[in-house]
Design a protein around this motif. Structure first.
Motif, PDB file in Angstrom:
ATOM      1  N   LYS A 221       0.852  -1.192   0.000  1.00  0.00           N
ATOM      2  CA  LYS A 221       0.000   0.000   0.000  1.00  0.00           C
ATOM      3  C   LYS A 221       0.886   1.240   0.000  1.00  0.00           C
ATOM      4  O   LYS A 221       1.690   1.447   0.906  1.00  0.00           O
ATOM      5  CB  LYS A 221      -0.907   0.012   1.231  1.00  0.00           C
ATOM      6  CG  LYS A 221      -1.708   1.311   1.390  1.00  0.00           C
ATOM      7  CD  LYS A 221      -2.603   1.272   2.599  1.00  0.00           C
ATOM      8  CE  LYS A 221      -3.161   2.650   2.949  1.00  0.00           C
ATOM      9  NZ  LYS A 221      -3.798   3.350   1.844  1.00  0.00           N
ATOM     10  N   LEU A 222       0.752   2.048  -1.033  1.00  0.00           N
ATOM     11  CA  LEU A 222       1.544   3.271  -1.181  1.00  0.00           C
ATOM     12  C   LEU A 222       0.649   4.415  -1.618  1.00  0.00           C
ATOM     13  O   LEU A 222      -0.178   4.261  -2.524  1.00  0.00           O
ATOM     14  CB  LEU A 222       2.655   3.072  -2.223  1.00  0.00           C
ATOM     15  CG  LEU A 222       3.414   4.336  -2.662  1.00  0.00           C
ATOM     16  CD1 LEU A 222       4.291   4.857  -1.528  1.00  0.00           C
ATOM     17  CD2 LEU A 222       4.257   4.058  -3.903  1.00  0.00           C
ATOM     18  N   ASP A 223       0.810   5.571  -0.985  1.00  0.00           N
ATOM     19  CA  ASP A 223       0.129   6.797  -1.414  1.00  0.00           C
ATOM     20  C   ASP A 223       1.185   7.858  -1.703  1.00  0.00           C
ATOM     21  O   ASP A 223       2.150   8.018  -0.940  1.00  0.00           O
ATOM     22  CB  ASP A 223      -0.825   7.310  -0.331  1.00  0.00           C
ATOM     23  CG  ASP A 223      -2.072   6.434  -0.206  1.00  0.00           C
ATOM     24  OD1 ASP A 223      -2.360   5.684  -1.146  1.00  0.00           O
ATOM     25  OD2 ASP A 223      -2.743   6.511   0.848  1.00  0.00           O
ATOM     26  N   ILE A 224       1.005   8.579  -2.810  1.00  0.00           N
ATOM     27  CA  ILE A 224       1.949   9.622  -3.223  1.00  0.00           C
ATOM     28  C   ILE A 224       1.227  10.966  -3.258  1.00  0.00           C
ATOM     29  O   ILE A 224       0.138  11.083  -3.816  1.00  0.00           O
ATOM     30  CB  ILE A 224       2.530   9.323  -4.621  1.00  0.00           C
ATOM     31  CG1 ILE A 224       3.215   7.956  -4.647  1.00  0.00           C
ATOM     32  CG2 ILE A 224       3.507  10.411  -5.043  1.00  0.00           C
ATOM     33  CD1 ILE A 224       3.595   7.510  -6.047  1.00  0.00           C
ATOM     34  N   TYR A 225       1.851  11.981  -2.646  1.00  0.00           N
ATOM     35  CA  TYR A 225       1.319  13.346  -2.667  1.00  0.00           C
ATOM     36  C   TYR A 225       2.401  14.291  -3.178  1.00  0.00           C
ATOM     37  O   TYR A 225       3.589  14.073  -2.943  1.00  0.00           O
ATOM     38  CB  TYR A 225       0.917  13.799  -1.260  1.00  0.00           C
ATOM     39  CG  TYR A 225      -0.184  12.998  -0.618  1.00  0.00           C
ATOM     40  CD1 TYR A 225      -1.516  13.383  -0.734  1.00  0.00           C
ATOM     41  CD2 TYR A 225       0.110  11.863   0.132  1.00  0.00           C
ATOM     42  CE1 TYR A 225      -2.536  12.656  -0.122  1.00  0.00           C
ATOM     43  CE2 TYR A 225      -0.899  11.124   0.745  1.00  0.00           C
ATOM     44  CZ  TYR A 225      -2.218  11.529   0.616  1.00  0.00           C
ATOM     45  OH  TYR A 225      -3.214  10.800   1.224  1.00  0.00           O
ATOM     46  N   GLY A 226       1.987  15.351  -3.865  1.00  0.00           N
ATOM     47  CA  GLY A 226       2.944  16.359  -4.293  1.00  0.00           C
ATOM     48  C   GLY A 226       2.714  16.819  -5.717  1.00  0.00           C
ATOM     49  O   GLY A 226       2.018  16.162  -6.501  1.00  0.00           O
ATOM     50  N   ASN A 227       3.304  17.946  -6.049  1.00  0.00           N
ATOM     51  CA  ASN A 227       3.171  18.509  -7.388  1.00  0.00           C
ATOM     52  C   ASN A 227       3.956  17.708  -8.418  1.00  0.00           C
ATOM     53  O   ASN A 227       5.001  17.136  -8.119  1.00  0.00           O
ATOM     54  CB  ASN A 227       3.683  19.957  -7.401  1.00  0.00           C
ATOM     55  CG  ASN A 227       2.748  20.913  -6.701  1.00  0.00           C
ATOM     56  OD1 ASN A 227       1.574  20.998  -7.032  1.00  0.00           O
ATOM     57  ND2 ASN A 227       3.261  21.632  -5.707  1.00  0.00           N
ATOM     58  N   GLY A 228       3.444  17.686  -9.637  1.00  0.00           N
ATOM     59  CA  GLY A 228       4.201  17.161 -10.762  1.00  0.00           C
ATOM     60  C   GLY A 228       3.967  15.717 -11.127  1.00  0.00           C
ATOM     61  O   GLY A 228       4.265  15.295 -12.245  1.00  0.00           O
ATOM     62  N   TRP A 229       3.422  14.911 -10.194  1.00  0.00           N
ATOM     63  CA  TRP A 229       3.263  13.484 -10.462  1.00  0.00           C
ATOM     64  C   TRP A 229       2.145  13.203 -11.465  1.00  0.00           C
ATOM     65  O   TRP A 229       2.071  12.113 -12.025  1.00  0.00           O
ATOM     66  CB  TRP A 229       2.993  12.729  -9.159  1.00  0.00           C
ATOM     67  CG  TRP A 229       4.171  12.743  -8.241  1.00  0.00           C
ATOM     68  CD1 TRP A 229       4.369  13.570  -7.172  1.00  0.00           C
ATOM     69  CD2 TRP A 229       5.331  11.921  -8.314  1.00  0.00           C
ATOM     70  NE1 TRP A 229       5.570  13.310  -6.576  1.00  0.00           N
ATOM     71  CE2 TRP A 229       6.184  12.293  -7.256  1.00  0.00           C
ATOM     72  CE3 TRP A 229       5.745  10.895  -9.170  1.00  0.00           C
ATOM     73  CZ2 TRP A 229       7.421  11.692  -7.035  1.00  0.00           C
ATOM     74  CZ3 TRP A 229       6.980  10.297  -8.942  1.00  0.00           C
ATOM     75  CH2 TRP A 229       7.797  10.686  -7.887  1.00  0.00           C
ATOM     76  N   ASP A 230       1.290  14.182 -11.700  1.00  0.00           N
ATOM     77  CA  ASP A 230       0.229  14.001 -12.689  1.00  0.00           C
ATOM     78  C   ASP A 230       0.752  14.185 -14.114  1.00  0.00           C
ATOM     79  O   ASP A 230       0.028  13.930 -15.082  1.00  0.00           O
ATOM     80  CB  ASP A 230      -0.918  14.983 -12.435  1.00  0.00           C
ATOM     81  CG  ASP A 230      -0.442  16.428 -12.362  1.00  0.00           C
ATOM     82  OD1 ASP A 230       0.739  16.645 -12.054  1.00  0.00           O
ATOM     83  OD2 ASP A 230      -1.259  17.330 -12.596  1.00  0.00           O
ATOM     84  N   TYR A 249      -1.167   7.930  -6.859  1.00  0.00           N
ATOM     85  CA  TYR A 249      -1.103   9.380  -6.717  1.00  0.00           C
ATOM     86  C   TYR A 249      -2.416   9.934  -6.159  1.00  0.00           C
ATOM     87  O   TYR A 249      -3.493   9.688  -6.703  1.00  0.00           O
ATOM     88  CB  TYR A 249      -0.792  10.045  -8.059  1.00  0.00           C
ATOM     89  CG  TYR A 249      -0.672  11.542  -7.965  1.00  0.00           C
ATOM     90  CD1 TYR A 249       0.221  12.142  -7.098  1.00  0.00           C
ATOM     91  CD2 TYR A 249      -1.464  12.372  -8.767  1.00  0.00           C
ATOM     92  CE1 TYR A 249       0.339  13.514  -7.014  1.00  0.00           C
ATOM     93  CE2 TYR A 249      -1.353  13.753  -8.696  1.00  0.00           C
ATOM     94  CZ  TYR A 249      -0.454  14.316  -7.814  1.00  0.00           C
ATOM     95  OH  TYR A 249      -0.349  15.682  -7.735  1.00  0.00           O
ATOM     96  N   LYS A 250      -2.308  10.708  -5.073  1.00  0.00           N
ATOM     97  CA  LYS A 250      -3.482  11.237  -4.376  1.00  0.00           C
ATOM     98  C   LYS A 250      -3.634  12.750  -4.501  1.00  0.00           C
ATOM     99  O   LYS A 250      -4.541  13.325  -3.916  1.00  0.00           O
ATOM    100  CB  LYS A 250      -3.409  10.858  -2.888  1.00  0.00           C
ATOM    101  CG  LYS A 250      -3.255   9.368  -2.619  1.00  0.00           C
ATOM    102  CD  LYS A 250      -4.406   8.580  -3.225  1.00  0.00           C
ATOM    103  CE  LYS A 250      -4.233   7.075  -2.972  1.00  0.00           C
ATOM    104  NZ  LYS A 250      -5.274   6.275  -3.662  1.00  0.00           N
ATOM    105  N   GLY A 251      -2.741  13.396  -5.222  1.00  0.00           N
ATOM    106  CA  GLY A 251      -2.870  14.828  -5.426  1.00  0.00           C
ATOM    107  C   GLY A 251      -1.951  15.635  -4.533  1.00  0.00           C
ATOM    108  O   GLY A 251      -0.977  15.139  -3.979  1.00  0.00           O
TER     109      GLY A 251
END
Length: 373
Positions: A221-230, A249-251
């Motif tokens: 289980k991994l959640d990613i937050y931060g700018n640019g991953w979209d 990616y969660k925003g």
């Protein structure tokens, strides 16, 4: 009552920190490292310095001599003259993102009597400038800690590679070559030369972070937050990575540093990878995790254990490969996890940690300026 000022400090940094914002603690708390500017002003005024932003100085706000420029990455140097002298040059941004600044350090630091930067920068600073190493200005945010069942891994990190002027391919495939050539055509030859020849660029830790995110995202289980991953087009050469980003990616976390720490506190582990491996380059990532009572998985500064207690985090750079690291993380017992967390709590209350505080850094700046004045 008339105040006999020591002198004037003109703070020159990013436009988001204009003069009107420098005393707004709540505004500054929204930005990583922003609280340092508030602490710097508090310490300066306590020591009878008049403080203003570069924009206020340019607009004619009355200053008291001697007036010194405290410059983030050389900003405002063009304003120096009869009314303003270079004082302190400093920076918190990564050498990977602000490559041209760090590549030109010797030339820039010739103009400043004092340079306060990451310890590795000493090799590039002019002998005409008095250099001293600094660290990320930490602050006790007193954030809420999630007390429920913690599970999974979180990565709160901006994907900054798309912000760089020159893109360096990790693999010499057709896609990578096309991207690199396009970068050369679109941007200045000097920047191209720096990006491909500066040895610091080749200490880039981004691919190691990608490899861990991909390995964890495929199995845990991994959640990613931060700018640019979209910006998924940047991962076209790796279908597995694109799938992980789409899944995990969660925003962007809105609400500032406190909200970021509260989000981190809901997880068991936090990926804390610096984007470059340089001695002394230790940013907020590992400290955010420890403050949130989460186990940091750290990669970056080779000398990290000189400043952060080894028992308070997992040093990813000691593992032979990413699979061995993930296997170790998954094998940790509850008892071992609690021992790591308890060590982190003790570290936050230690003199070793207080040396890295924002208030301590602010005192260092003011003491240096008092010696100049």
């Amino acid at each position: 009552m008339t105040i006999n000022y020591y002198g004037t400090i003109v703070i020159a940094t990013l436009d988001i920190f204009s003069g009107k914002h420098l005393r707004d603690q709540q505004y500054l708390l929204k930005f990583p490292g922003g609280i340092f500017l508030f602490d710097l002003i508090q310490e300066a005024e306590k020591n009878k310095f008049l403080v203003m932003g570069l924009d206020e100085f340019k607009n004619g706000k009355e200053s008291v001599k001697p007036a010194y420029l405290v410059s983030d990455m050389g900003i405002g140097l063009e304003c120096c003259g009869d009314k303003l002298s270079p004082g302190i040059l400093w920076a918190l941004e990564s050498p990977i993102v602000s490559t041209r600044f760090y590549n030109s350090l010797n030339k820039i630091t010739e103009k400043f009597p004092i340079t306060l930067l990451w310890s590795a920068c000493n090799e590039r600073v002019s002998q005409k400038s008095n250099f001293e190493a600094i660290f990320w200005p930490n602050h006790n945010y007193k954030n809420k800690i999630f007390e429920g069942n913690k599970e999974g891994i979180v990565a709160v990190t901006a994907y900054k590679r798309h912000l760089r002027l020159i893109w360096i391919p990790s693999k010499l495939n057709l896609y990578g070559i096309i991207r690199a050539v396009a970068s050369m055509v679109l941007h200045a030859p000097r920047t191209v030369w720096i990006k491909f020849n500066d040895p610091w660029v080749h200490r880039d830790n981004t691919n190691n972070k990608f490899n861990l995110i991909k390995e964890v995202g495929l199995s845990t289980k991994l959640d990613i937050y931060g700018n640019g991953w979209d910006k998924t087009s940047y991962f076209k050469n790796s279908k597995e990575m694109m799938n992980v980003i789409k899944k995990c990616y969660k925003g962007v976390i809105n609400g500032g540093v406190k909200q970021k720490l509260e989000t981190i506190s809901k997880y068991k582990f936090c990926i804390c990878y610096e984007n470059i491996k340089l001695n002394g380059y230790i940013t907020e990532k590992i400290f955010d995790a420890i403050q949130s009572r989460v186990i940091p998985v750290y990669s970056g500064a080779p000398d990290i254990e000189n400043y952060v207690w080894p028992c308070s985090f997992i040093n990813a750079d000691k593992f032979s490969d990413v699979k061995a690291l993930v296997t170790y993380i998954n094998s940790l017992s509850l008892e071992t996890c609690e021992q790591i967390l308890h060590c982190g709590e003790r570290y936050l209350n230690s003199d070793d940690y207080s040396k890295l505080s924002s208030k301590n850094l602010a005192k260092k700046f003011i003491n240096k300026l008092k010696a100049l004045a």
